[in-house]
Each structure stands twice: as C-alpha cells, then as structure tokens.
Design a protein around this motif. Structure first.
Motif, PDB file in Angstrom:
ATOM      1  N   ARG A  43      39.578  82.009  71.866  1.00 50.16           N
ATOM      2  CA  ARG A  43      39.421  82.913  72.834  1.00 50.16           C
ATOM      3  C   ARG A  43      39.741  82.248  74.302  1.00 50.16           C
ATOM      4  NH1 ARG A  43      35.638  87.410  72.445  1.00 50.16           N
ATOM      5  NH2 ARG A  43      35.362  88.130  70.434  1.00 50.16           N
ATOM      6  N   ASP A  44      39.487  81.132  74.412  1.00 52.12           N
ATOM      7  CA  ASP A  44      39.658  80.300  75.765  1.00 52.12           C
ATOM      8  C   ASP A  44      41.137  80.164  75.801  1.00 52.12           C
ATOM      9  OD1 ASP A  44      36.949  80.505  76.153  1.00 52.12           O
ATOM     10  OD2 ASP A  44      36.592  78.379  76.050  1.00 52.12           O
ATOM     11  N   ILE A  45      41.982  79.638  74.972  1.00 52.85           N
ATOM     12  CA  ILE A  45      43.297  79.422  74.924  1.00 52.85           C
ATOM     13  C   ILE A  45      43.845  80.695  75.130  1.00 52.85           C
ATOM     14  CG2 ILE A  45      45.100  78.735  73.476  1.00 52.85           C
ATOM     15  CD1 ILE A  45      43.285  76.605  72.226  1.00 52.85           C
ATOM     16  N   PHE A  46      43.559  81.715  74.369  1.00 47.16           N
ATOM     17  CA  PHE A  46      44.212  83.030  74.438  1.00 47.16           C
ATOM     18  C   PHE A  46      44.199  83.697  75.980  1.00 47.16           C
ATOM     19  CE2 PHE A  46      43.704  87.782  73.945  1.00 47.16           C
ATOM     20  CZ  PHE A  46      44.995  88.085  73.546  1.00 47.16           C
ATOM     21  N   VAL A  47      42.820  83.239  76.565  1.00 42.44           N
ATOM     22  CA  VAL A  47      42.734  83.932  77.971  1.00 42.44           C
ATOM     23  C   VAL A  47      43.698  82.949  79.021  1.00 42.44           C
ATOM     24  CG1 VAL A  47      41.126  83.911  80.020  1.00 42.44           C
ATOM     25  CG2 VAL A  47      40.572  84.834  77.668  1.00 42.44           C
ATOM     26  N   GLU A  48      43.734  81.839  78.659  1.00 44.47           N
ATOM     27  CA  GLU A  48      44.656  80.927  79.280  1.00 44.47           C
ATOM     28  C   GLU A  48      46.324  81.307  79.194  1.00 44.47           C
ATOM     29  OE1 GLU A  48      44.167  78.509  81.619  1.00 44.47           O
ATOM     30  OE2 GLU A  48      42.165  79.123  81.314  1.00 44.47           O
ATOM     31  N   TRP A  49      46.510  81.949  78.170  1.00 48.59           N
ATOM     32  CA  TRP A  49      47.983  82.278  77.932  1.00 48.59           C
ATOM     33  C   TRP A  49      48.254  83.744  78.638  1.00 48.59           C
ATOM     34  CZ3 TRP A  49      47.709  81.614  71.800  1.00 48.59           C
ATOM     35  CH2 TRP A  49      47.952  80.273  71.467  1.00 48.59           C
ATOM     36  N   LEU A  50      47.088  84.556  78.554  1.00 47.40           N
ATOM     37  CA  LEU A  50      46.962  85.731  79.289  1.00 47.40           C
ATOM     38  C   LEU A  50      47.320  85.282  80.917  1.00 47.40           C
ATOM     39  CD1 LEU A  50      44.381  87.938  77.576  1.00 47.40           C
ATOM     40  CD2 LEU A  50      46.794  87.809  77.104  1.00 47.40           C
ATOM     41  N   LYS A  51      46.568  84.397  81.313  1.00 50.54           N
ATOM     42  CA  LYS A  51      46.447  84.020  82.638  1.00 50.54           C
ATOM     43  C   LYS A  51      48.144  83.693  83.269  1.00 50.54           C
ATOM     44  CE  LYS A  51      42.102  82.662  83.659  1.00 50.54           C
ATOM     45  NZ  LYS A  51      41.122  81.206  83.881  1.00 50.54           N
ATOM     46  N   ASP A  52      48.657  82.871  82.016  1.00 52.04           N
ATOM     47  CA  ASP A  52      50.085  82.129  82.202  1.00 52.04           C
ATOM     48  C   ASP A  52      50.965  83.469  82.412  1.00 52.04           C
ATOM     49  OD1 ASP A  52      49.009  79.789  81.955  1.00 52.04           O
ATOM     50  OD2 ASP A  52      49.572  79.539  80.047  1.00 52.04           O
ATOM     51  N   GLU A  53      50.691  84.528  81.772  1.00 51.56           N
ATOM     52  CA  GLU A  53      51.489  85.736  82.020  1.00 51.56           C
ATOM     53  C   GLU A  53      51.348  86.690  83.016  1.00 51.56           C
ATOM     54  OE1 GLU A  53      54.474  85.643  80.107  1.00 51.56           O
ATOM     55  OE2 GLU A  53      53.719  83.760  79.356  1.00 51.56           O
ATOM     56  N   GLY A  54      50.431  86.064  83.902  1.00 49.30           N
ATOM     57  CA  GLY A  54      49.846  86.883  85.064  1.00 49.30           C
ATOM     58  C   GLY A  54      49.386  88.292  84.863  1.00 49.30           C
ATOM     59  N   LEU A  55      48.719  88.385  83.642  1.00 52.41           N
ATOM     60  CA  LEU A  55      47.940  89.638  83.142  1.00 52.41           C
ATOM     61  C   LEU A  55      46.938  89.884  83.923  1.00 52.41           C
ATOM     62  CD1 LEU A  55      49.129  89.839  79.519  1.00 52.41           C
ATOM     63  CD2 LEU A  55      50.343  90.459  81.408  1.00 52.41           C
ATOM     64  N   ASP A  56      46.197  91.092  84.086  1.00 53.24           N
ATOM     65  CA  ASP A  56      45.157  91.313  84.608  1.00 53.24           C
ATOM     66  C   ASP A  56      43.979  91.265  83.469  1.00 53.24           C
ATOM     67  OD1 ASP A  56      42.817  92.691  85.840  1.00 53.24           O
ATOM     68  OD2 ASP A  56      43.834  94.702  85.738  1.00 53.24           O
ATOM     69  N   ILE A  57      43.143  90.318  83.536  1.00 49.73           N
ATOM     70  CA  ILE A  57      42.318  90.086  82.262  1.00 49.73           C
ATOM     71  C   ILE A  57      40.974  90.615  82.422  1.00 49.73           C
ATOM     72  CG2 ILE A  57      41.192  88.048  81.178  1.00 49.73           C
ATOM     73  CD1 ILE A  57      43.650  86.372  81.792  1.00 49.73           C
ATOM     74  N   ARG A  58      40.360  91.312  81.275  1.00 48.84           N
ATOM     75  CA  ARG A  58      39.068  91.869  81.463  1.00 48.84           C
ATOM     76  C   ARG A  58      38.213  91.583  80.102  1.00 48.84           C
ATOM     77  NH1 ARG A  58      42.217  96.308  81.463  1.00 48.84           N
ATOM     78  NH2 ARG A  58      41.028  97.209  79.756  1.00 48.84           N
ATOM     79  N   ILE A  59      37.151  91.373  80.113  1.00 48.38           N
ATOM     80  CA  ILE A  59      36.383  90.887  78.769  1.00 48.38           C
ATOM     81  C   ILE A  59      35.103  92.065  78.973  1.00 48.38           C
ATOM     82  CG2 ILE A  59      34.730  89.706  77.670  1.00 48.38           C
ATOM     83  CD1 ILE A  59      37.514  88.110  78.492  1.00 48.38           C
ATOM     84  N   ASP A  60      34.965  93.043  78.016  1.00 48.80           N
ATOM     85  CA  ASP A  60      34.007  94.031  77.722  1.00 48.80           C
ATOM     86  C   ASP A  60      32.796  93.601  77.305  1.00 48.80           C
ATOM     87  OD1 ASP A  60      34.145  94.529  75.115  1.00 48.80           O
ATOM     88  OD2 ASP A  60      35.538  96.238  75.244  1.00 48.80           O
ATOM     89  N   ASP A  61      31.611  94.621  77.113  1.00 42.64           N
ATOM     90  CA  ASP A  61      30.432  94.129  76.751  1.00 42.64           C
ATOM     91  C   ASP A  61      30.458  94.032  75.230  1.00 42.64           C
ATOM     92  OD1 ASP A  61      31.117  96.979  76.639  1.00 42.64           O
ATOM     93  OD2 ASP A  61      29.142  97.796  76.533  1.00 42.64           O
ATOM     94  N   LEU A  62      31.696  94.174  74.525  1.00 46.79           N
ATOM     95  CA  LEU A  62      31.388  93.814  73.373  1.00 46.79           C
ATOM     96  C   LEU A  62      32.394  92.454  72.960  1.00 46.79           C
ATOM     97  CD1 LEU A  62      30.438  95.649  71.109  1.00 46.79           C
ATOM     98  CD2 LEU A  62      31.138  96.941  73.219  1.00 46.79           C
TER      99      LEU A  62
END
Lengths: 409, 409
Positions: A43-62
């Motif tokens: 997950r941590d790596i995936f979130v980094e990848w999303l950041k690299d693409e400049g995406l707007d990142i959210r994590i929900d309650d699940l």
C-alpha cells in the motif's frame, strides 16, 4: 478511442516486479493477506506511485485507497478503474493485482501524453477482496456499496482474534468516511480469468457478460449400513445411490451451455472397511448466469435425486441453503470494449464469470464490467497462477481505450 | 435319522428366555461382550445346565466350555455341536446363542429318550467368537484349531488396556490346556443367516455350502480440486471418477451369481462447500466362494478403475491388502442334512455364507458345516435381530437329526 495511445509494457513489467517482491513465497507466489505488514508495504508503495502521478489521494474508513485524476467536467461522475492488491494465502502474482497495476499504467500513459478527459478518473485499491483473513470476501467494496454493514465488518475476527478494525488501524490505513467513493459513473475491472476457457478457446481477451448466479444445496441420503458379508441383493447402500446422483449432477452440465455444477462436501458413514454406507451427506452447487436456466437444471437434479432414492427405497432430504441470482454487466461498456478489441485486432470471446469480484457490487450502482486475461491451465489462488505479459499488454491497452472512451462520454 | 425324535420347543423357548435376560439392552437386544461379568453370568448358568444333563464338563485355557455326552464307542472321534454365547455391543438374542442353546436342547432330547449313540457328542461354547472386545474374531476356536498363537491372543488388549488373559482370569474361566477339544469327528453349527436370502426366497432352512473368500483393496484417485466457480470443462474431479467406479463395483454383482462387493471406507478431500474433489481414497471388498470367479471379478474391476482414471487423466493406485480364499463345507454332512429336511418336509436352499463362524476353522480339522435359520429383514449384530421360534424349531430338529446320524456313523 484514441488510436495513438498504448501502454508501456516495459514500465508495467517493472511495476509488476516490485509488486511480485512483496510477500513472495518460496515458489514465487505471493502471500500478501489483507491488512498485514506485507499489505501495508505494498500500500505504501502504491500511494507513492499515485503521488508521483499527481493524483488526489484519499483513504476511506475501510482502508480503500483512491487516486483521482481530475477531468475537465468535475460535475460528471467519475470513471473508476482498479481492483485489489491483497492475495490468498500462498496465492499468485496476478489475481487482483493485475487490475490495480494496469489501471496505474493507464493513468501514467494519460499523464505522459498530457491527455485531458471530460470525466475524472479514479484508480482504486479495495481492501481485502480475497476475504482470506476475516471469512467474507470483498469487505472493502462491500461496505461502500451498501452490501455489508460497516460495524459488522469492523467486528469480524481473524483466527488470532484480531478484528478487522484493529488490523486496519495497526497498519495505519483507517481513513475517513467522507473519503469513500461517491457517485461512480462507470466501473471497469481488469482481472485474470480464474478458469481455462480463454486458454482452451485460444482467445487473448474475455469480455465478461456477467457473474453466474449460485444456488447451493445440502443432501442427506439414508439407507442401511450392511456388513460386507451381507449378500448383494437387498442392500440399501447410500453410497451407491449417491454415486448415481453425483454422476447426474456432473453430466447435466452437458445439457445447458455454460452451466457448472460441483459436489463439494461429501461425507460417508460409517466409512469402515467391511461396512456398506448407511448414510451420505453431500452438498452441491449449481452456477449459471441465467436464473431460469439455473432453476431448470436444479429441478432436473432434485427430481433425479428423488427418483434414485425412491427406486432404492432410501430416505432423502434436499435443502437449499444459499442463493445469489445472476448478475449482468453493462452491455454499453462491453460494446465499447468489443470495438477496441476489434480495432486492435485481438482475439476475444464473451464469457461469464463464476466469481463476483469487486465489480459485482458496483454493478448495482453504475454501469460496470470486467475484462479477463487468460490464466495458464485455468489455475488461480495458487503459486502457479500465470498470465503472460503478451496477454497483459493487450488487455491493458483495452483498459486504456475503454477508460479514455468512458471518460470522454 | 430317528423319526420319533423332535425337540421340545417350549423348553427351548424357556432356555432362550433365560439367556435373553442376561445383558439385556433397553430395546431387548443383548450387550453380552465376551469375558465380562454378564458373559460370566451366562457361562455359570450354562455350566449348571450341562451338569443337569450329566455331561462331562471341561474348561480349556481359552475359556472354551465343553460338555461331553459319552458314546458307546469312546475311540471314535466325537460329534461336536455348538457356537458362542457372547454378543456384539448392543447385539441380538440369536447370533451364536441359537447354536449353543439348540445344541443343549439336542442333548436334552437324547437324554430324555435315553438314546445311546456310538460316538460321543460334545457341546461347546467358544470364547469371544464376536471379537468385539480384543479386535480379532473367533479367539477361542482360533487358538485351539491352530489359527492363532495362544500367546498372541493372551496379550491382546481391550480399550481399557485389560488383556485377554487378565479378562479370562478375572471371570474365573481360565482352564487347562489339556481340556482342549481333541480329534473332532464332525462339527455342526446352527446359526442365523445374517442376511436376507432365506427370507427373500421364503425358505425355512439354509444348508451352508461354504464361506465366501474375501479380497480387499485400497484405491486412491488423484485429480485436481477446483473452485466451484471454475467452468465444467477441463476439471479433473476425483469424486466424479470414483462415483463411476463405485457404480461399476456395485453392478458387477449382476454378472456373477452370489458375488458380493462392498465399497467401505470412502474419504473425499478437500470436501468443502465450494471445491470439487482433488482426491478420493476408498476401499472395496469382493466376496465369492469360488476363488476363480472372485479373481475374474477383481480383474474386471481393476481394469475398469484404470480405464476411468486414464480417460479422465487422473492418477490412481490400487493395492490389495487382504485375502482369504473360499471355504467349502462338507458335502457329506450337507447331504445328510438335506435328507433330514426332505423327510421333515421343510423348505430349504443351499446358500453361501459371507462370514466365517467358528465352523470355518473346524473345517480344516474335520468334516464341518453350518445350518442357517432366516433373519428378519436380514438384520444381525443389532437389537432388531430376529428369528421366529417356528423357524428355530425346524432348524433345531434338523440339528437333532444330523447329530444323531453323525453320532451313529
């Protein structure tokens, strides 16, 4: 579709290589159960990848992770693509993962070419699709689509008595309820087939018409256990009768195209060297996308069970204990997918899925579908799970096309 | 035969009533396991009955009880009649017991009429024919006929770790080795059929030609377990294949008169709701008195198992783990029995036995046979075990005739 677009296979392979190194088993499978430390690493790596693409990142309650690429018309409902990064115990490198990593590649291509779309595109990783830890599948997508109560899922225990909520918090992925996906416009999931049909038919892509409905029954056959010294005549052998039933349940699949049946639990009593069977308990399940066809097959099976039991003067019970009707995915999306495939000159077939995937829940909320890649020997949920990168490249190109098309719709 | 002789049914019923009150279960069966306190109670009464008839009583080192009625030619080998007074757990009132009590009635009739015979007659109660306590059957007759080593039987443990020898001594029935039966001339055992053939064919008496030979096999079938979502095509389901094998093993009994086959142990893996079977282990046994016919049936079965496994590309193993050849009883005695039955105008048939009984061991030492009475619904070794006193009277009269005839031979 935009005929200039195509995915970068080398980059996608490299993304896969990273994923395939997290939770790796000794036979090169993956053991990356949801909400464990390996899942967190991924997950941590995936979130980094999303950041690299400049995406707007959210994590929900699940713990579902979203990355949003904004469109030019923010009022239009978004196109959602993705799947899950968790695996079965000693599972493979492709199931679920393929859908997430290919979606990431789609975003990367669009960014690289600086392509604007009308709708926003959201990439998603759903929590615990495999359900390997807490006993029910598709926990992340199930709650946000209203199929499971959140409190119910939060309180589920794993075998070490750790709850879903505790596990989610322990890896730091309990986000906010406001971050849940809202008003999806379309949902498309790329997934491995988990069956042999594309391989058998030598097709590169499967367009998934829908998910088979499933009805499950428990059957109890009671005769009389006899000592083996008892003559052949006059026995009331529950195993012989049940064997006839098993063969009927198996052979009925020849009468209806795409019907599948499975005898699962099968318990014989007394199961001793010198005694015939007095009692057999077995379960069977019947799967077909069309509820009428499934009902027809079930009726034939139950009639045959009654007939066999009556002929042999055995007692029987047949009880239905599970039913889910068939799901039809969006023809609208599937037609667009077919257009893309035809233009790209890939081979394909329409196919039904025996399993639900996250898309099944989304289908109630918006037009949804699944695209299949071939699975070698039909194997999945095991270390041997394999789809070639040749096939992956083609399917990812189709995912790119359909995402582009839907996002401009 | 002496046509004036016939048994006293009223007296025999009264003897049965006494037996049926020792170790009685709540559903009027008997739970009289060998070498227990109930077995001792029955033995003590039986010894009293033998004393009342003035017999020469001996107990041997296995606890077998003999009562000898001396003949006029003491050098001739004796006629031995009897069976066993022990039962299965929650067994019936007739199995074995019928043979001992009818033999006692035969002695009583001969005494009452003061009939002298040339040969001596020995009535016998064998220890633990049922083998329900120490794991092997026919312990008492097995040792004295040389089929088991005495030390082996002495050391057998029951589930409470009591040895045969300790149990024997605890009820005071460990006698002397010199008391064993020596040089039997003939052995005749009256027994219930433990099967339905006499009832089905509406016959009052069965003349037992011999005991079926038995060969037992273990089979392992290995395919591939598949998730129920997997399509019907391309599965390698070990249960479907095994079901075909079960039906073949069952139906082959139609090809050979008096053949019986039984699939006993039957274990399916993984036996889960949504998985087809990857592996089935089962045992089968094949019974026929004629060793050639048994071998022929076995060959057909094994060929069919191979054929089914190969057609479905499954792995298989077939291993024989038990064989006893068929036993033929004495035609000489059976002819005399048939004469008696015809003269008395009873209905009868020749029949083979699936189980050995004590007579099987004696057949190696002297001319031996078994006479069968009908069993209601073919049941035995259970509380419902039942033979009518109408049938018992007839069979006991035949036992009387054959004992008289053989004792004067």
């Amino acid at each position: 579709m935009n005929e200039d677009l195509k995915i970068n296979l080398e980059r996608l392979i490299s993304t896969f290589d990273t994923s395939s190194s997290i939770g790796v088993t000794k036979n090169n499978g993956l053991n990356r159960i949801g909400l464990t430390s390996d899942d967190k690493k991924m997950r941590d790596i995936f979130v980094e990848w999303l950041k690299d693409e400049g995406l707007d990142i959210r994590i929900d309650d699940l713990g579902n992770i979203y990355g949003k690429r904004c469109g030019t018309s923010p009022d239009e409902n978004p196109v959602v693509i993705g799947s899950h990064l968790d695996t079965q115990p000693n599972g493979g490198r492709f199931d679920g993962i393929l859908g997430v990593l290919s979606s990431l590649e789609v975003i990367r291509v669009l960014n690289e070419k600086d392509i604007k779309t009308k709708r926003s595109i959201e990439i998603v990783n759903f929590t615990l699709e495999e359900g390997a830890r807490f006993g029910i599948p598709m926990e992340g997508s199930g709650v946000i689509t209203g199929n499971y109560e959140k409190e119910y899922v939060y309180k589920l225990n794993d075998k070490n008595n750790v709850t879903f909520k505790e596990a989610l918090e322990s890896i730091g992925y309990r986000g906010e309820i406001v971050n849940r996906l809202k008003n999806p416009g379309f949902f498309v999931e790329l997934h491995i087939e988990q069956g042999p049909m594309l391989e058998i038919n030598d097709k590169q892509i499967g367009i998934v018409e829908g998910v088979k409905g499933v009805t499950k029954f428990e059957v109890v056959i009671e005769g009389q256990a006899s000592h083996a010294a008892y003559p052949a005549i006059g026995r009331r052998d529950a195993l012989v009768a049940s064997s006839e039933m098993v063969l009927f349940i198996d052979s009925i699949t020849e009468q209806f195209d795409d019907l599948s049946t499975t005898v699962g639990v099968f318990e014989v009593s007394p199961s001793l060297y010198s005694m015939s069977a007095g009692r057999v308990k077995f379960t069977f399940d019947v799967r077909h996308i069309n509820d009428q066809i499934r009902a027809k097959a079930i009726k034939l099976i139950i009639n045959e069970i009654k007939k066999i039991a009556n002929e042999k003067t055995l007692n029987y019970e047949v009880n239905e204990f599970w039913n889910i009707d068939g799901t039809y995915f969006s023809n609208k999306i599937n037609n667009l997918i077919e257009n893309s495939i035809v233009k790209r000159d890939y081979t394909y077939q329409y196919i039904t899925s025996g399993a639900g995937h996250d898309a099944k829940f989304f289908n109630d909320l918006c037009d949804s579908t699944v695209i299949f890649t071939p699975s070698k020997d039909g194997l999945s949920h095991c270390e041997e799970e394999f789809t070639s990168f040749d096939d992956i490249e083609k399917a990812a190109n189709v995912l790119l096309d359909i995402t582009y098309d839907l996002a401009n719709k």
